[in-house]
Design a protein around this motif. Structure first.
Motif, PDB file in Angstrom:
ATOM      1  N   ARG A   5       3.758-140.202 -39.988  1.00 42.12           N
ATOM      2  CA  ARG A   5       2.871-139.275 -40.699  1.00 42.12           C
ATOM      3  C   ARG A   5       1.954-138.494 -39.761  1.00 42.12           C
ATOM      4  N   ASP A   6       1.300-139.195 -38.831  1.00 41.32           N
ATOM      5  CA  ASP A   6       0.387-138.456 -37.956  1.00 41.32           C
ATOM      6  C   ASP A   6       1.160-137.563 -36.987  1.00 41.32           C
ATOM      7  N   GLN A   7       2.369-137.958 -36.602  1.00 42.10           N
ATOM      8  CA  GLN A   7       3.195-137.098 -35.756  1.00 42.10           C
ATOM      9  C   GLN A   7       3.624-135.844 -36.511  1.00 42.10           C
ATOM     10  N   GLN A   8       4.013-136.006 -37.778  1.00 46.86           N
ATOM     11  CA  GLN A   8       4.419-134.861 -38.586  1.00 46.86           C
ATOM     12  C   GLN A   8       3.247-133.897 -38.790  1.00 46.86           C
ATOM     13  N   ARG A   9       2.067-134.460 -39.028  1.00 43.43           N
ATOM     14  CA  ARG A   9       0.881-133.615 -39.202  1.00 43.43           C
ATOM     15  C   ARG A   9       0.593-132.844 -37.919  1.00 43.43           C
ATOM     16  N   ALA A  10       0.665-133.513 -36.774  1.00 43.10           N
ATOM     17  CA  ALA A  10       0.435-132.842 -35.493  1.00 43.10           C
ATOM     18  C   ALA A  10       1.515-131.783 -35.232  1.00 43.10           C
ATOM     19  N   PHE A  11       2.762-132.105 -35.550  1.00 42.91           N
ATOM     20  CA  PHE A  11       3.873-131.161 -35.382  1.00 42.91           C
ATOM     21  C   PHE A  11       3.574-129.868 -36.138  1.00 42.91           C
ATOM     22  N   GLU A  12       3.158-129.994 -37.385  1.00 44.98           N
ATOM     23  CA  GLU A  12       2.883-128.809 -38.211  1.00 44.98           C
ATOM     24  C   GLU A  12       1.676-128.040 -37.694  1.00 44.98           C
ATOM     25  N   GLN A  13       0.655-128.750 -37.213  1.00 44.75           N
ATOM     26  CA  GLN A  13      -0.515-128.080 -36.657  1.00 44.75           C
ATOM     27  C   GLN A  13      -0.147-127.260 -35.415  1.00 44.75           C
ATOM     28  N   ILE A  14       0.716-127.814 -34.593  1.00 44.14           N
ATOM     29  CA  ILE A  14       1.120-127.116 -33.364  1.00 44.14           C
ATOM     30  C   ILE A  14       1.972-125.897 -33.694  1.00 44.14           C
ATOM     31  N   ILE A  15       2.902-126.033 -34.640  1.00 40.35           N
ATOM     32  CA  ILE A  15       3.725-124.890 -35.046  1.00 40.35           C
ATOM     33  C   ILE A  15       2.840-123.780 -35.601  1.00 40.35           C
ATOM     34  N   ASN A  16       1.880-124.152 -36.444  1.00 45.42           N
ATOM     35  CA  ASN A  16       0.971-123.174 -37.048  1.00 45.42           C
ATOM     36  C   ASN A  16       0.111-122.504 -35.989  1.00 45.42           C
ATOM     37  N   TRP A  17      -0.371-123.289 -35.002  1.00 45.19           N
ATOM     38  CA  TRP A  17      -1.177-122.720 -33.915  1.00 45.19           C
ATOM     39  C   TRP A  17      -0.399-121.675 -33.132  1.00 45.19           C
ATOM     40  N   ARG A  18       0.831-121.992 -32.786  1.00 49.04           N
ATOM     41  CA  ARG A  18       1.596-121.026 -32.006  1.00 49.04           C
ATOM     42  C   ARG A  18       1.901-119.767 -32.814  1.00 49.04           C
ATOM     43  N   GLY A  35       3.236-142.309 -29.418  1.00 46.71           N
ATOM     44  CA  GLY A  35       4.424-141.473 -29.582  1.00 46.71           C
ATOM     45  C   GLY A  35       4.265-140.031 -29.164  1.00 46.71           C
ATOM     46  N   LYS A  36       3.452-139.774 -28.139  1.00 42.78           N
ATOM     47  CA  LYS A  36       3.295-138.390 -27.659  1.00 42.78           C
ATOM     48  C   LYS A  36       4.615-137.820 -27.165  1.00 42.78           C
ATOM     49  N   THR A  37       5.355-138.616 -26.389  1.00 39.81           N
ATOM     50  CA  THR A  37       6.613-138.126 -25.823  1.00 39.81           C
ATOM     51  C   THR A  37       7.653-137.894 -26.911  1.00 39.81           C
ATOM     52  N   PHE A  38       7.666-138.729 -27.932  1.00 39.93           N
ATOM     53  CA  PHE A  38       8.591-138.547 -29.048  1.00 39.93           C
ATOM     54  C   PHE A  38       8.290-137.247 -29.789  1.00 39.93           C
ATOM     55  N   LEU A  39       7.004-136.950 -29.983  1.00 44.99           N
ATOM     56  CA  LEU A  39       6.629-135.689 -30.615  1.00 44.99           C
ATOM     57  C   LEU A  39       6.966-134.518 -29.707  1.00 44.99           C
ATOM     58  N   LEU A  40       6.780-134.686 -28.405  1.00 44.79           N
ATOM     59  CA  LEU A  40       7.137-133.627 -27.461  1.00 44.79           C
ATOM     60  C   LEU A  40       8.630-133.305 -27.569  1.00 44.79           C
ATOM     61  N   LYS A  41       9.463-134.334 -27.715  1.00 45.85           N
ATOM     62  CA  LYS A  41      10.903-134.118 -27.890  1.00 45.85           C
ATOM     63  C   LYS A  41      11.182-133.347 -29.179  1.00 45.85           C
ATOM     64  N   ALA A  42      10.474-133.706 -30.256  1.00 39.03           N
ATOM     65  CA  ALA A  42      10.672-133.006 -31.530  1.00 39.03           C
ATOM     66  C   ALA A  42      10.317-131.531 -31.396  1.00 39.03           C
ATOM     67  N   LEU A  43       9.251-131.228 -30.677  1.00 40.99           N
ATOM     68  CA  LEU A  43       8.861-129.833 -30.461  1.00 40.99           C
ATOM     69  C   LEU A  43       9.896-129.108 -29.612  1.00 40.99           C
ATOM     70  N   ALA A  44      10.373-129.776 -28.557  1.00 41.27           N
ATOM     71  CA  ALA A  44      11.391-129.161 -27.697  1.00 41.27           C
ATOM     72  C   ALA A  44      12.684-128.913 -28.478  1.00 41.27           C
ATOM     73  N   ASP A  45      13.060-129.854 -29.342  1.00 38.00           N
ATOM     74  CA  ASP A  45      14.248-129.651 -30.185  1.00 38.00           C
ATOM     75  C   ASP A  45      14.052-128.474 -31.131  1.00 38.00           C
ATOM     76  N   HIS A  46      12.859-128.365 -31.700  1.00 36.77           N
ATOM     77  CA  HIS A  46      12.560-127.282 -32.647  1.00 36.77           C
ATOM     78  C   HIS A  46      12.707-125.926 -31.982  1.00 36.77           C
ATOM     79  N   TRP A  47      12.267-125.818 -30.742  1.00 39.78           N
ATOM     80  CA  TRP A  47      12.313-124.546 -30.023  1.00 39.78           C
ATOM     81  C   TRP A  47      13.485-124.497 -29.036  1.00 39.78           C
ATOM     82  N   ASP A  48      14.531-125.232 -29.314  1.00 36.31           N
ATOM     83  CA  ASP A  48      15.655-125.357 -28.381  1.00 36.31           C
ATOM     84  C   ASP A  48      16.259-124.003 -28.012  1.00 36.31           C
TER      85      ASP A  48
END
Length: 428
Positions: A5-18, A35-48
């Protein structure tokens, strides 16, 4: 695996910020196990498919880890930020000005941001192309950069990961690190199930033997000490146990880089094994280093074919004050006079100390024995096995420190270990 949950919330905040924010930089924080690195991977996958997004870290070891975990390419921040060498009007190589690490409207994601000092942060932000942004990812409980302040503002992050995830809680190392964050030394001192081992009443020789045994088994486990005096002593002991003698590093020994060198693309805190080393004169060595722990058996690519050189503090005698003075190396008044005389005698028209200082600064690698490290030098790296040398001075500091720096040191050192952490509580 899906985001928590907190990773998903951070993911959405970062997408919205950019997408919507005018702020050129943002910070994602989280302690070990969140799980910082796991979230970093999710962001990298999103912007692959977005070629304007680039991943980086302050050291080569940290960039290696990003590539390993995320399966996306990552570079050192220095290689993205600083331009290639050019020849100046006198035909000498000159390090270029800073350049934007990403193109216009691009995004730089920098992991291990706790290692980013104020001057490096300033270079990044001043060089950013139009519309480009930086996401800093870091652990605010780690040590700040040595002899510098944090360039990144961890006090006002865009998003913070706070939940220690189930898999992480299964790790004694994460539980130990979490206890340190909350100054719960009683909980931190518990033996655990084998991932955190307290060896009490031992000597530094015991710690050195532990490391020598790991080297014999082919492991890259380091020892970490608080004081340089302890570090020097342990390095001498490890060398002796491994059968290395003499004043210069031999094939198979480990050295740690102590100053950034953009020309040779090696950076402060990185460790390398020696492939070969020859002595040019009493103050200077010519050395070839194995690249990236020699995983592929290949050496480092040296710019323009220049041979790297290594300068060790022990080559300036035993006086600690003199070693410290000589290791500053990069001011004109601190260039070793003997080396300057040797160089000037080789020049057709002589040469002055200012010209030599520029050459010296670019071509010399400053390094030291690298079996036992300080926590700052180990920061940004991770190893399966890590040993901490807790001597009497360190115990006194931990007990009496009031500004939290001792806890930061313990936390930073302990979280270098992925599988097993051994604390050597020595009798001296």
């Amino acid at each position: 695996m899906s985001l928590a949950r907190d990773q998903q919330r951070a993911f959405e905040q970062i997408i919205n910020w950019r997408t919507h924010s005018d702020e050129p930089e943002a910070v994602l924080t989280g302690a070990a196990g969140t799980g910082k690195t796991f979230l970093l991977k999710a962001l990298a996958d999103h912007w692959d498919e977005d070629k304007t997004v680039r991943l980086c870290a302050p050291t080569g070891k940290a960039a290696d880890r990003i590539r390993e975990v995320t399966k996306h390419w990552a570079s050192t921040i220095h290689s993205l930020l600083y331009a290639e060498f050019d020849e100046d009007a006198e035909g000498e190589l000159e390090w270029g000005k800073v350049q934007s690490p990403v193109p216009e409207n691009g995004l730089l994601i920098c992991d291990e941001a706790s290692m980013i000092g104020s001057s490096l942060h300033e270079d990044v932000m001043e060089a950013l192309a139009h519309g480009a942004k930086v996401l800093w990812v870091g652990d605010p409980y780690q040590l700040s950069p040595v002899k510098d302040t944090w360039g990144v503002d961890f006090k006002d992050p865009l998003a913070t990961l706070t939940e220690i995830h189930r898999q992480a809680w299964n790790s004694d190392i994460i539980r130990y690190a979490t206890a340190l964050r909350f100054a719960d030394y009683a909980q931190a001192s518990l033996q655990g199930t084998g991932e955190v081992i307290h060896r009490k009443g031992v000597t530094e020789q015991t710690a050195a033997q532990w490391l020598a045994d790991h080297r014999k088994a082919g492991n890259s486990a380091p020892l970490i000490a608080w004081t340089n005096a302890t570090r020097h002593d342990v390095n001498k002991r490890v060398r002796a146990l491994r059968g290395f003698r003499g004043p210069i590093p031999l094939k198979g020994e480990r050295v740690v880089i102590t100053q950034n060198n953009h020309l040779h693309q090696v950076y402060n805190g990185e460790t390398y094994e020696v492939d070969r080393c020859t002595q040019i004169n009493p103050n200077l060595l010519r050395i070839q280093l194995c690249g990236k722990e020699d995983k592929e058996g290949t050496g480092i690519g040296w710019t323009d074919g220049l041979e790297p050189k290594l300068l060790l503090p022990s080559m300036f005698g035993a006086d600690t004050a003199e070693q410290r003075r000589q290791l500053k190396l990069f001011g004109v008044e601190q260039v070793p006079r003997a080396l300057f005389r040797d160089w000037r005698n080789q020049q057709e028209n002589g040469g002055n100390i200012h010209q030599y200082a520029r050459l010296f600064r670019r071509r010399i690698l400053a390094a030291d024995w690298g079996e036992c490290l300080t926590a700052h030098k180990a920061q940004g790296s991770q190893f399966d096995h890590v040993g901490l040398v807790i001597d009497s001075k360190t115990r006194w500091w931990i007990k009496n420190n009031t500004d939290g720096e001792a806890r930061r040191w313990l936390y930073t050192a302990a979280t270098r270990a992925a599988k097993q952490l051994t604390l050597f509580h020595t009798i001296a």
